[in-house]
Write a protein that holds these residues in place. Sequence first.
Motif, short mmCIF file in Angstrom:
data_model
loop_
_atom_site.label_atom_id
_atom_site.label_comp_id
_atom_site.label_asym_id
_atom_site.label_seq_id
_atom_site.Cartn_x
_atom_site.Cartn_y
_atom_site.Cartn_z
N GLY A 282 34.03 41.42 53.95
CA GLY A 282 34.57 42.49 53.13
C GLY A 282 35.16 42.04 51.82
O GLY A 282 35.01 40.90 51.39
N THR A 283 35.83 42.99 51.18
CA THR A 283 36.60 42.71 49.97
C THR A 283 38.05 43.05 50.26
O THR A 283 38.36 43.80 51.20
CB THR A 283 36.10 43.54 48.77
N THR A 284 38.96 42.52 49.44
CA THR A 284 40.37 42.70 49.71
C THR A 284 41.18 42.57 48.44
O THR A 284 40.73 41.97 47.46
CB THR A 284 40.83 41.64 50.75
N GLY A 285 42.37 43.15 48.46
CA GLY A 285 43.30 43.03 47.34
C GLY A 285 44.36 41.99 47.66
O GLY A 285 45.05 42.09 48.68
N ASP B 254 54.46 50.35 45.08
CA ASP B 254 55.09 49.08 44.73
C ASP B 254 55.99 48.57 45.85
O ASP B 254 56.08 47.36 46.09
CB ASP B 254 55.92 49.23 43.44
N GLU B 255 56.65 49.50 46.55
CA GLU B 255 57.53 49.11 47.66
C GLU B 255 56.74 48.45 48.78
O GLU B 255 57.17 47.44 49.35
CB GLU B 255 58.28 50.32 48.19
N LEU C 223 52.14 37.93 53.51
CA LEU C 223 50.79 38.38 53.77
C LEU C 223 49.92 38.07 52.56
O LEU C 223 50.35 38.22 51.41
CB LEU C 223 50.77 39.87 54.08
N LEU C 224 48.69 37.64 52.82
CA LEU C 224 47.83 37.18 51.73
C LEU C 224 47.14 38.32 51.00
O LEU C 224 46.91 38.22 49.80
CB LEU C 224 46.78 36.21 52.27
N ALA C 225 46.79 39.37 51.73
CA ALA C 225 45.96 40.42 51.12
C ALA C 225 46.01 41.66 51.98
O ALA C 225 46.46 41.64 53.13
CB ALA C 225 44.52 39.92 50.98
N VAL C 226 45.49 42.76 51.44
CA VAL C 226 45.41 44.01 52.17
C VAL C 226 43.99 44.55 52.10
O VAL C 226 43.34 44.51 51.05
CB VAL C 226 46.42 45.05 51.63
N GLY D 29 40.76 42.09 43.53
CA GLY D 29 41.90 42.52 42.73
C GLY D 29 43.15 41.86 43.27
O GLY D 29 43.15 41.33 44.38
N ASN D 30 44.21 41.89 42.49
CA ASN D 30 45.48 41.33 42.93
C ASN D 30 46.56 42.36 42.66
O ASN D 30 46.90 42.65 41.51
CB ASN D 30 45.78 40.02 42.20
N LEU D 31 47.09 42.94 43.73
CA LEU D 31 48.05 44.03 43.60
C LEU D 31 49.36 43.55 42.98
O LEU D 31 50.04 44.32 42.30
CB LEU D 31 48.32 44.68 44.95
#
Length: 242
Positions: A89-92, A163-164, A174-177, A203-205
């Motif tokens: 998959g892909t992840t943020g 943002d919260e 956590l590394l990513a979502v 992407g990087n949130l």
Amino acid sequence: MATQPHLLVDDGDVHDIALIPGDPGRVDRIAGHCDESVTIAENREYKLVNATYEGRDLTICSTGIGCPSAAIAVEELANVGVETFVRVGTTGALQSNIEIGDMIVATGAAKNEGTTGRYEAVEYPAVPDYHVLSALVDASEANDEDVHVGPIASDDAFYAETDEYVDDWEAAGLLAVEMEAAAVFSLARRKGLRAGAICTVDGNLVEGTQKGTDTEDDELPEKAKNNVARAIDISLEATTQL
């Protein structure tokens, strides 16, 4: 056994290992990296292809977006003989040191979704199989990838990741979502099957470069330009060890 109502497959139609991207279009992309392939079924968000990669027979099946549709795919694939699931998959990203184009191999997934709660308590861990995890890490390192190994979050609400939420996930390490791994891991564990996940960062949130952000190609790291193809190659290499 009756034909599965969503995937439209029967016992014997699939192989023992399945690569499970979310996007149906990615099924064809993965098949394009294989030596040969044939479409088995297609219905709604689910497309199934059987393929062979370096002598290893495998099935490729899309899961759609989110844990509910991913759970249906895992349930029905398990019913007809799949024993190992590899999410591609892909992840943020949720840490500032993780770049677009990096690879993440999940060691677990926070259950920030509702599907697994219908199966078990939130305290039960959503974790991958050690051998699948190791094969993905080994294949990443063999391809000289920047691979991050650690916990991720699976979330239901793409447009409600405030943002919260991001700050809390970042602080927790956590590394990513992403949106599917918790269900894939949990269901595989409950069924005595194997699962793992490799996701490439789109992407990087934390840095404000979520999926869909307008960013010029020349501002992206070089590795971001073919990151999905590289994740596919890694997952296919891992299947030869499983």
